[in-house]
Scaffold this motif. Sequence first.
Motif, PDB file in Angstrom:
ATOM      1  N   LYS A   1       0.710  -1.269   0.003  1.00 17.79           N
ATOM      2  CA  LYS A   1       0.073   0.123   0.060  1.00 17.79           C
ATOM      3  C   LYS A   1       0.656   1.293   0.027  1.00 17.79           C
ATOM      4  N   ARG A   2       0.551   2.232  -0.710  1.00 19.94           N
ATOM      5  CA  ARG A   2       1.241   3.659  -0.653  1.00 19.94           C
ATOM      6  C   ARG A   2       0.886   4.185   0.635  1.00 19.94           C
ATOM      7  N   LEU A   3       1.775   5.062   1.182  1.00 20.57           N
ATOM      8  CA  LEU A   3       1.538   5.835   2.199  1.00 20.57           C
ATOM      9  C   LEU A   3       0.344   6.650   2.326  1.00 20.57           C
ATOM     10  N   MET A   4      -0.563   6.898   3.370  1.00 19.39           N
ATOM     11  CA  MET A   4      -1.715   7.554   3.217  1.00 19.39           C
ATOM     12  C   MET A   4      -2.731   6.987   2.330  1.00 19.39           C
ATOM     13  N   ALA A   5      -2.835   5.833   1.819  1.00 17.14           N
ATOM     14  CA  ALA A   5      -3.756   5.348   0.835  1.00 17.14           C
ATOM     15  C   ALA A   5      -4.678   4.374   1.545  1.00 17.14           C
ATOM     16  N   ILE A   6      -6.057   4.676   1.085  1.00 17.35           N
ATOM     17  CA  ILE A   6      -7.109   4.145   1.768  1.00 17.35           C
ATOM     18  C   ILE A   6      -7.569   2.773   1.048  1.00 17.35           C
ATOM     19  N   ASN A   7      -6.979   2.669  -0.408  1.00 17.00           N
ATOM     20  CA  ASN A   7      -7.290   1.522  -1.172  1.00 17.00           C
ATOM     21  C   ASN A   7      -6.219   0.765  -1.310  1.00 17.00           C
ATOM     22  N   PRO A   8      -6.523  -0.744  -1.054  1.00 18.49           N
ATOM     23  CA  PRO A   8      -5.293  -1.624  -1.219  1.00 18.49           C
ATOM     24  C   PRO A   8      -4.946  -1.558  -2.944  1.00 18.49           C
ATOM     25  N   ARG A   9      -3.947  -2.325  -3.062  1.00 22.85           N
ATOM     26  CA  ARG A   9      -3.434  -2.334  -4.536  1.00 22.85           C
ATOM     27  C   ARG A   9      -3.206  -3.834  -4.812  1.00 22.85           C
ATOM     28  N   MET A  10      -3.394  -4.176  -6.093  1.00 21.37           N
ATOM     29  CA  MET A  10      -3.421  -5.726  -6.180  1.00 21.37           C
ATOM     30  C   MET A  10      -3.136  -6.043  -7.542  1.00 21.37           C
ATOM     31  N   ARG A  11      -2.463  -7.201  -7.927  1.00 20.62           N
ATOM     32  CA  ARG A  11      -2.411  -7.658  -9.392  1.00 20.62           C
ATOM     33  C   ARG A  11      -3.039  -8.863  -9.708  1.00 20.62           C
ATOM     34  N   LEU A  12      -3.759  -8.846 -10.703  1.00 21.56           N
ATOM     35  CA  LEU A  12      -4.424 -10.070 -11.285  1.00 21.56           C
ATOM     36  C   LEU A  12      -3.775 -10.536 -12.517  1.00 21.56           C
ATOM     37  N   GLU A  13      -3.467 -11.860 -12.459  1.00 22.67           N
ATOM     38  CA  GLU A  13      -2.703 -12.509 -13.619  1.00 22.67           C
ATOM     39  C   GLU A  13      -3.551 -13.810 -13.970  1.00 22.67           C
ATOM     40  N   TRP A  14      -3.811 -13.805 -15.167  1.00 24.88           N
ATOM     41  CA  TRP A  14      -4.365 -14.978 -15.752  1.00 24.88           C
ATOM     42  C   TRP A  14      -3.405 -15.604 -16.719  1.00 24.88           C
ATOM     43  N   SER A  15      -3.229 -16.817 -16.780  1.00 31.63           N
ATOM     44  CA  SER A  15      -2.653 -17.522 -17.500  1.00 31.63           C
ATOM     45  C   SER A  15      -3.278 -18.846 -18.362  1.00 31.63           C
ATOM     46  N   LYS A  16      -3.625 -18.862 -19.667  1.00 34.98           N
ATOM     47  CA  LYS A  16      -4.304 -19.643 -20.217  1.00 34.98           C
ATOM     48  C   LYS A  16      -3.913 -20.124 -21.436  1.00 34.98           C
ATOM     49  N   GLN A  17      -4.356 -21.364 -22.133  1.00 35.64           N
ATOM     50  CA  GLN A  17      -3.917 -21.711 -23.476  1.00 35.64           C
ATOM     51  C   GLN A  17      -5.280 -21.703 -24.336  1.00 35.64           C
ATOM     52  N   LEU A  18      -5.124 -21.247 -25.386  1.00 36.18           N
ATOM     53  CA  LEU A  18      -6.209 -21.118 -26.450  1.00 36.18           C
ATOM     54  C   LEU A  18      -6.071 -21.961 -27.747  1.00 36.18           C
ATOM     55  N   GLU A  19      -6.958 -22.609 -27.877  1.00 34.07           N
ATOM     56  CA  GLU A  19      -6.975 -23.615 -29.040  1.00 34.07           C
ATOM     57  C   GLU A  19      -7.102 -22.696 -30.278  1.00 34.07           C
ATOM     58  N   PRO A  20      -6.853 -23.182 -31.657  1.00 35.96           N
ATOM     59  CA  PRO A  20      -7.050 -22.219 -32.788  1.00 35.96           C
ATOM     60  C   PRO A  20      -8.521 -21.806 -32.777  1.00 35.96           C
ATOM     61  N   GLY A  21      -8.828 -20.738 -33.078  1.00 36.35           N
ATOM     62  CA  GLY A  21     -10.200 -20.150 -33.037  1.00 36.35           C
ATOM     63  C   GLY A  21     -10.977 -19.889 -31.936  1.00 36.35           C
ATOM     64  N   GLN A  22     -10.406 -20.453 -30.836  1.00 39.18           N
ATOM     65  CA  GLN A  22     -10.902 -20.299 -29.445  1.00 39.18           C
ATOM     66  C   GLN A  22     -10.933 -18.722 -29.136  1.00 39.18           C
ATOM     67  N   SER A  23     -11.929 -18.264 -28.488  1.00 42.24           N
ATOM     68  CA  SER A  23     -12.037 -16.995 -27.782  1.00 42.24           C
ATOM     69  C   SER A  23     -12.069 -16.998 -26.482  1.00 42.24           C
ATOM     70  N   LEU A  24     -11.458 -15.830 -25.449  1.00 40.70           N
ATOM     71  CA  LEU A  24     -11.759 -16.005 -24.193  1.00 40.70           C
ATOM     72  C   LEU A  24     -12.166 -14.601 -23.704  1.00 40.70           C
ATOM     73  N   THR A  25     -13.036 -14.628 -22.867  1.00 43.12           N
ATOM     74  CA  THR A  25     -13.439 -13.265 -22.141  1.00 43.12           C
ATOM     75  C   THR A  25     -13.193 -13.162 -20.620  1.00 43.12           C
ATOM     76  N   LEU A  26     -12.403 -12.261 -20.440  1.00 39.73           N
ATOM     77  CA  LEU A  26     -11.966 -12.088 -18.975  1.00 39.73           C
ATOM     78  C   LEU A  26     -12.714 -10.740 -18.305  1.00 39.73           C
ATOM     79  N   THR A  27     -13.405 -10.829 -17.199  1.00 43.11           N
ATOM     80  CA  THR A  27     -14.091  -9.697 -16.773  1.00 43.11           C
ATOM     81  C   THR A  27     -13.810  -9.741 -15.247  1.00 43.11           C
ATOM     82  N   TYR A  28     -13.803  -8.699 -14.622  1.00 36.18           N
ATOM     83  CA  TYR A  28     -13.744  -8.562 -13.126  1.00 36.18           C
ATOM     84  C   TYR A  28     -14.134  -7.373 -12.582  1.00 36.18           C
TER      85      TYR A  28
END
Length: 72
Positions: free
Chosen positions: A37-64
């Motif tokens: 967290k940064r000094l004086m920050a009221i919100n946490p910080r975070m890192r999201l990491e997706w690791s996937k394998q896509l087949e030919p022609g496949q699509s992937l939708t990621l939401t958060y």
Amino acid sequence: LVIQNTKREKVDIKVTKELTGELVSSDGDPKATKLAKRLMAINPRMRLEWSKQLEPGQSLTLTYTYQVYVQS
């Protein structure tokens, strides 16, 4: 975020998103890492990491969804 594999072979993808706030929900089961967290920050910080394998022609939708506190 929508990703589509237009190649003729499988592809490995890695998507990383850093955000300020609290994660409420996410699709695709990302690895969520809390960051310092940064000094004086009221919100946490975070890192999201997706690791996937896509087949030919496949699509992937990621939401958060995340929540941010605003000091008034």
